[in-house]
Write a protein that holds these residues in place. Structure first.
Motif, PDB file in Angstrom:
ATOM      1  N   PHE A 126       2.722  11.784 -11.132  1.00  0.00           N
ATOM      2  CA  PHE A 126       2.716  13.251 -11.161  1.00  0.00           C
ATOM      3  C   PHE A 126       3.947  13.787 -11.881  1.00  0.00           C
ATOM      4  CE2 PHE A 126       0.220  13.101  -6.957  1.00  0.00           C
ATOM      5  CZ  PHE A 126      -0.950  12.902  -7.664  1.00  0.00           C
ATOM      6  N   LEU A 127       5.058  13.035 -11.831  1.00  0.00           N
ATOM      7  CA  LEU A 127       6.262  13.508 -12.503  1.00  0.00           C
ATOM      8  C   LEU A 127       6.083  13.479 -14.013  1.00  0.00           C
ATOM      9  CD1 LEU A 127       9.127  11.926 -10.400  1.00  0.00           C
ATOM     10  CD2 LEU A 127       8.048  14.153 -10.193  1.00  0.00           C
ATOM     11  N   ALA A 157       0.840  -1.204   0.000  1.00  0.00           N
ATOM     12  CA  ALA A 157       0.000   0.000   0.000  1.00  0.00           C
ATOM     13  C   ALA A 157       0.874   1.252   0.000  1.00  0.00           C
ATOM     14  CB  ALA A 157      -0.921  -0.002   1.207  1.00  0.00           C
ATOM     15  N   LEU A 158       1.957   1.235   0.786  1.00  0.00           N
ATOM     16  CA  LEU A 158       2.861   2.391   0.808  1.00  0.00           C
ATOM     17  C   LEU A 158       3.487   2.597  -0.574  1.00  0.00           C
ATOM     18  CD1 LEU A 158       4.690   1.984   4.249  1.00  0.00           C
ATOM     19  CD2 LEU A 158       2.704   3.359   3.696  1.00  0.00           C
ATOM     20  N   LEU A 188      -6.259   6.351  -5.802  1.00  0.00           N
ATOM     21  CA  LEU A 188      -6.059   6.963  -4.475  1.00  0.00           C
ATOM     22  C   LEU A 188      -7.179   6.529  -3.532  1.00  0.00           C
ATOM     23  CD1 LEU A 188      -4.576   8.946  -2.593  1.00  0.00           C
ATOM     24  CD2 LEU A 188      -6.041  10.740  -3.470  1.00  0.00           C
ATOM     25  N   VAL A 190      -5.048  13.671 -13.458  1.00  0.00           N
ATOM     26  CA  VAL A 190      -5.197  13.718 -12.009  1.00  0.00           C
ATOM     27  C   VAL A 190      -6.558  13.162 -11.607  1.00  0.00           C
ATOM     28  CG1 VAL A 190      -5.342  15.255 -10.033  1.00  0.00           C
ATOM     29  CG2 VAL A 190      -3.596  15.610 -11.766  1.00  0.00           C
ATOM     30  N   LEU A 218      -6.897   4.237  -0.094  1.00  0.00           N
ATOM     31  CA  LEU A 218      -7.402   4.644   1.219  1.00  0.00           C
ATOM     32  C   LEU A 218      -8.359   3.587   1.761  1.00  0.00           C
ATOM     33  CD1 LEU A 218      -7.911   8.463   0.660  1.00  0.00           C
ATOM     34  CD2 LEU A 218      -6.136   7.319   1.951  1.00  0.00           C
ATOM     35  N   LEU A 272       1.852   6.959  -7.088  1.00  0.00           N
ATOM     36  CA  LEU A 272       1.096   8.166  -7.465  1.00  0.00           C
ATOM     37  C   LEU A 272       2.058   9.303  -7.786  1.00  0.00           C
ATOM     38  CD1 LEU A 272      -1.851   8.215  -4.928  1.00  0.00           C
ATOM     39  CD2 LEU A 272      -2.042   8.292  -7.392  1.00  0.00           C
ATOM     40  N   LEU A 273       3.075   9.449  -6.930  1.00  0.00           N
ATOM     41  CA  LEU A 273       4.049  10.526  -7.155  1.00  0.00           C
ATOM     42  C   LEU A 273       4.744  10.354  -8.494  1.00  0.00           C
ATOM     43  CD1 LEU A 273       6.312  12.461  -5.026  1.00  0.00           C
ATOM     44  CD2 LEU A 273       7.555  10.868  -6.431  1.00  0.00           C
ATOM     45  N   GLN A 330       0.789  16.411 -15.043  1.00  0.00           N
ATOM     46  CA  GLN A 330      -0.031  17.024 -14.004  1.00  0.00           C
ATOM     47  C   GLN A 330      -1.300  17.584 -14.625  1.00  0.00           C
ATOM     48  OE1 GLN A 330       2.098  18.692 -10.523  1.00  0.00           O
ATOM     49  NE2 GLN A 330       3.489  19.472 -12.045  1.00  0.00           N
ATOM     50  N   PHE A 344       1.121   4.474  -2.838  1.00  0.00           N
ATOM     51  CA  PHE A 344       1.095   5.931  -2.696  1.00  0.00           C
ATOM     52  C   PHE A 344       2.283   6.563  -3.409  1.00  0.00           C
ATOM     53  CE2 PHE A 344      -1.615   4.980   1.016  1.00  0.00           C
ATOM     54  CZ  PHE A 344      -2.671   5.814   0.695  1.00  0.00           C
ATOM     55  N   PHE A 345       3.428   5.892  -3.347  1.00  0.00           N
ATOM     56  CA  PHE A 345       4.596   6.469  -4.013  1.00  0.00           C
ATOM     57  C   PHE A 345       4.454   6.380  -5.537  1.00  0.00           C
ATOM     58  CE2 PHE A 345       8.965   7.465  -4.884  1.00  0.00           C
ATOM     59  CZ  PHE A 345       9.242   8.374  -3.884  1.00  0.00           C
TER      60      PHE A 345
END
Lengths: 668, 297
Positions: A131-132, A120-121, A147, A140, A151, A127-128, A135, A124-125
């Motif tokens: 974004f690179l 799960a962690l 996302l 998004v 959660l 996702l980053l 955007q 989340f990364f």
């Protein structure tokens, strides 16, 4: 307790967690080499088949998960492939590729609760890393789904062995729990100290195809650019935008001509010229799309310098590096000016240099020179010449021979685009003894009343001339205006003989599509302005409006932490008197739905009628419903009144209630 | 059992879990990435998670704060058998508390508490003979998101009798050891003795309505009716051949169970305690309880 609990084996991944990772990994397919994509798909299918096989009653074969040694070998091999592909393991592309490979391997490896948490962690990364790459608002929006799933998966970890919440119930509960965190998120976003630069220099520019003005000019180059309907930049003005005749966005200034191509003159580090400005300057903010060059654009002439850029001698704004990301900057310009009344010897030489050849052009200039008493008369003669002779303004000019191209253009083909006219005009001026140079940039821009800003597209690309006159300095002359006066007031579509080559948004035809595209563009502009463009300067400005002018980064950080601490403390004090609420018990919700559906068919529970009496009455009227009705009622009453309803009763009730609802939907 | 509603459980302050610390580390990584690439969406993601992290602390507390629990005295069992601790949870209307872990004697179970009152039971692991006070029960919850753990202690405040396990091969003493000492119950007299769980067929007039009214389920009042004219066995501590105290108690328990099975009235004689002969569940309970509470010396 932690140790043994964390090692709890899990046979199948939480569907929310698997869903989130599958979406996050698959969305990377366009960003990564094909072999990485192939591997991702294989890993996901393997896990899906394995998990499916673990379910009771599955007809799929039992597929074991690969063992650790195999996965370890794969990781080493894949890392090597990545290095071979990118020649590095750092940077956005190679780094993401490695991270995606690791995550996909982890999906295959996960066998315990602890590993699922790590997964799960990783999600989340991931996702980053998205974004690179982009955007854009649409992207998004798409990423909100994984996302939410992540959660929901996180919520599952908090529930432990309690399986009473379905994945969907977990999703909606996660959403409700998320709501109170949004104000804190926004406060942190606005207040969190923004260091002005990268922490270390990992920002390697990635190669990508970008459109925009380059630092040289050849015949056909700008006309090709104008065929693209792509956005160049947007400009938000503090007040009303300037009139169309003043919308000259200055870009690279070209001095040197080799017979075919115009290029810039390197000016070293000499300071910008002294200029006299008259009147009030215009203040505005530009959001520039990445174009791979280091030019920033500003209206003629810029009088302030945005951060990390400098003003060259020719009043070009140069950024400190090629623009690979969208950039937002504030700048001021003054449309009334007197520029550079002193010309150095070096500049004069460069601004009057002529290539060999071009006999007809030089002869024409010489006659004008002989007929004129003042320099301004020469300019007038040239413009009149363009206006009088049958010159045509077209996006598809005839090709010119490599030798003496401008002679051919002026005297034979006589059709061309702005770069032809600017080029020919500057050469004519030089031949007549006047210092002159080509300025490239954009002319015009479409005003969007939604959001009140100008949209400047690549199709607004333009080239014009500047002539140096004694006592007056550099004066802007746009020869295109002499051929196609509409170009300035009405844009390209109004000036061309055949505008059908242009993209729909550039033809500026009124209608629903144009209206919608303006609305959409306003949305993009707001997104850029409020989300992507928020940086150190905007933060400083915002703090100043709050009256926190002198605040330092450090104290800002302290303030943020203090606010967060207060929030924890206050929340803890409140939480004692404010127990968690679930608006509706899922069992009750299902039952209400059934009663509503029955009421819809005219079957309402009478006052004082018990649930049992009510359903028996319906069963008598509609015998085909009896089995489903009885089963659902029994379970419902058991859940509500039995001493120990039994652990599976909720689930069984749910199934029975769903089955009954399906039957009710069919017919009564 | 008190009729006042129990007080809400006091809770410990929330403490971050390993996952909570992991998410904090992730937030730090996201922030570094966001600063380095000047990426505002990554900033937003980091702040979203941080907001979630902070808010989870008090949302975790909400999940446990205000819960009221009440325990019923568990039924006595023989040593080596598992028991059952019946609990009643009282929850406000519309309040929902999922994923609460209850840990009693290193056995954990997870419950989701719905609104209102709810009956549930925890297993009591087998214990040695004697009088036990089960608990305390450790409650904890990591809901929501598993980032914080909040705990509470609940002392059930009930006693649990564990009878000696019926063991031993010594033959049942069939001789009525002291017939003249057996007290004769006066005819027609019945003594109210206690309650036992309702069994189908019990007379309605014997149902303990007071307990039923409290929602504790159906119980039947039992009355002792000493059997007359039957020969009674005396089960005597001194009649058991030497062994450890527990072995002797186990042998006595064995005999009691056997007598009940054979429908043979029996009396129990322990040092400093004598129970007159009798038969039936109430008598058996009295005798076994005496064994359970037996202390040497």
């Amino acid at each position: 307790m932690r140790g043994p609990e964390a090692k709890t084996p899990i046979t199948r991944l939480d569907p929310l967690l698997f869903g989130a990772l599958a979406i996050l990994l698959l969305l990377h397919l366009p960003n990564l080499p094909a072999w990485v994509g192939l591997f991702i798909v294989q890993a996901l299918v393997w896990r899906a088949v394995h998990d499916r096989g673990q379910q009771a009653g599955s007809r799929l074969p039992r597929l074991p998960l690969p063992n650790k040694a195999f996965l370890g070998t794969l990781l080493i091999l894949m890392s090597l492939f990545t290095y071979v592909q990118f020649s590095t393991v750092l940077g956005r592309d190679a780094g993401t590729s490695l991270f995606v490979i690791t995550s996909a391997l982890k999906v295959l490896e996960t066998r315990t609760l602890r590993e699922a948490r790590i997964l799960a962690l990783l999600g989340f990364f991931l996702l980053l890393t998205h974004f690179l790459f982009s955007q854009e608002p649409l992207q998004v929006l798409l990423l909100l789904l994984p996302l939410a799933l992540l959660l929901g998966a996180l919520l599952g970890f908090g529930l432990g062995e309690d399986r009473s919440l379905t994945p969907r119930a977990r999703l909606s509960l996660a959403g409700r729990l998320l709501l109170p965190t949004l104000p804190l998120m926004l406060a942190l976003f606005v207040l969190f100290p923004r260091p002005p630069g990268p922490l270390w220099g990992v920002h390697t520019p990635e190669k990508r195809a970008v459109t925009g003005l380059s630092d040289h000019m050849e015949p056909g180059q700008i006309s090709r650019l104008t065929l693209s309907g792509e956005l160049a930049f947007r400009a938000n003005f503090d007040g009303p935008p300037p009139p169309p005749a003043q919308r000259y966005w200055r870009g690279p200034v070209l001095w040197n001509y080799d017979g075919k191509r115009w290029t810039r003159m390197e000016d070293g580090i000499r300071p910008p010229p002294v200029e006299d400005t008259l009147g009030e300057p215009l203040h505005y903010t530009i959001t520039l799309e990445p174009h791979g060059q280091n030019w920033l654009f500003a209206l003629d002439i810029p009088v302030s310098v945005p951060r990390r850029s400098r003003l060259t001698r020719a009043l070009e704004l140069a950024y400190f590096m090629p623009l690979e990301d969208r950039l937002r900057y504030e700048v001021s310009s003054n449309p009334d000016y007197r520029l550079d009344t002193e010309l150095s010897r070096h500049e004069r030489r460069a601004a009057t240099a002529l290539p060999d050849g071009l006999p007809r052009l030089k002869a024409l200039a010489a006659t004008w020179r002989a007929q004129s008493t003042r320099n301004s008369q020469i300019i007038e003669q040239a413009l009149q010449h363009f206006n009088r002779e049958p010159f045509r303004y077209t996006l598809t000019p005839d090709t010119l021979p490599p030798e003496g191209g401008m002679d051919h253009f002026l005297f034979d083909t006589r059709n061309g685009f702005c770069e032809h006219y600017a080029s020919a005009f500057v050469l004519l001026m030089r031949a007549a003894g006047l210092p002159a140079r080509v300025v490239t940039g954009y002319l015009g821009g479409e005003y969007n009343p939604d959001g009140q800003y100008l949209i400047v597209r690549q199709s607004d690309a333009h080239a014009w001339a500047e002539v140096w006159l004694e006592n007056e300095g550099w004066v802007r002359i746009d020869p295109t205006a002499a051929i196609a006066p509409n170009r300035i007031e009405m844009g390209l579509a109004g000036a061309l003989e055949d505008p059908s080559l242009l993209s729909a948004s550039d033809r500026r035809e009124p209608g629903l599509i144009r209206w919608a595209s303006l609305k959409l563009d306003a949305g993009y502009n707001a997104w850029n302005e409020w989300v992507l463009g928020y940086g150190p300067e905007q933060q400083q400005k915002f703090l100043e409006t709050l009256g926190l002018r002198e605040i330092k980064l450090f104290s800002l950080g302290l303030l943020t932490l203090l606010a967060a601490g207060l929030l924890i403390a206050g929340g803890l004090l409140l939480s004692r008197h404010w127990p968690a609420r679930l608006p509706r018990d899922p069992v009750e919700a299902d039952w209400q739905r059934i009663e509503r559906r029955l009421a819809h068919q005219g079957l309402e529970r009478q006052n004082g009628e018990t649930v049992r009496q009510f359903t028996q009455r319906i069963a008598r009227m509609h015998p085909h419903l009896r089995p489903a009705l009885t089963r659902t009622t029994d379970l419902y009453l058991r859940l509500n009144y039995a001493r120990t309803p039994g652990a599976s009763t909720r689930l069984r009730f749910r199934e029975a209630a769903r089955a009954l609802q399906r039957e009710l939907r069919l017919k009564l | 059992m008190s009729t006042l509603p129990p007080a809400p459980l006091p809770t410990t302050p929330p403490r971050p879990t390993t996952m909570g610390l992991g998410v904090l580390g992730l937030i730090a990584l996201l922030l570094i990435g966001a600063i380095n690439y000047g990426n505002n969406l990554s900033f937003l993601l980091a702040f979203l998670l941080f907001g979630l992290w902070i808010n989870s602390a008090w949302q975790a507390r909400r999940n446990l704060a205000g819960l009221r629990l009440q325990a019923e005295a568990p039924q006595a069992v023989f040593a080596g058998e598992a028991g059952r601790l019946a609990l009643l949870s009282m929850n406000g209307p519309g309040v929902f508390r999922p994923g609460i872990v209850l840990e009693l004697d290193e056995v954990t179970s997870t419950h989701g508490f719905a609104a209102g009152t709810e009956n549930f039971a925890l297993p009591l692991p087998p214990r040695r003979r004697g009088l036990h006070t089960p608990g305390p029960i450790r409650l904890y919850s990591e809901h929501p998101f598993g980032l914080w753990r909040i705990g509470a202690l609940f002392h059930p405040g009930v006693e649990w009798l564990v009878y000696p396990a019926p063991r031993g091969q010594q033959p049942l003493p069939t001789q009525d050891a002291r017939p003249e000492g057996a007290r004769q119950a006066r005819p027609g007299e019945e003594e109210f003795d206690g309650v036992r769980p309702y069994v189908a067929g019990d007379a309605l007039s014997h149902i303990a309505w007071k307990q039923a009214g409290r929602g504790l389920g159906l119980f039947t009042k039992s009355f002792e009716n000493p059997r007359q004219g039957l020969e009674s066995n005396w089960l005597d501590w001194t009649a058991v051949q030497a062994g450890t105290v527990e072995d002797r108690l186990s042998q006595l328990a064995r005999w009691i169970v056997d007598c009940e099975r054979l429908n043979q009235p029996y009396g129990l004689r322990l040092p400093r305690l004598e129970i007159a002969p009798g038969l039936g569940p109430t008598h058996q309970t009295a005798c076994l309880s005496a064994l359970a509470r037996f202390k040497e010396g």
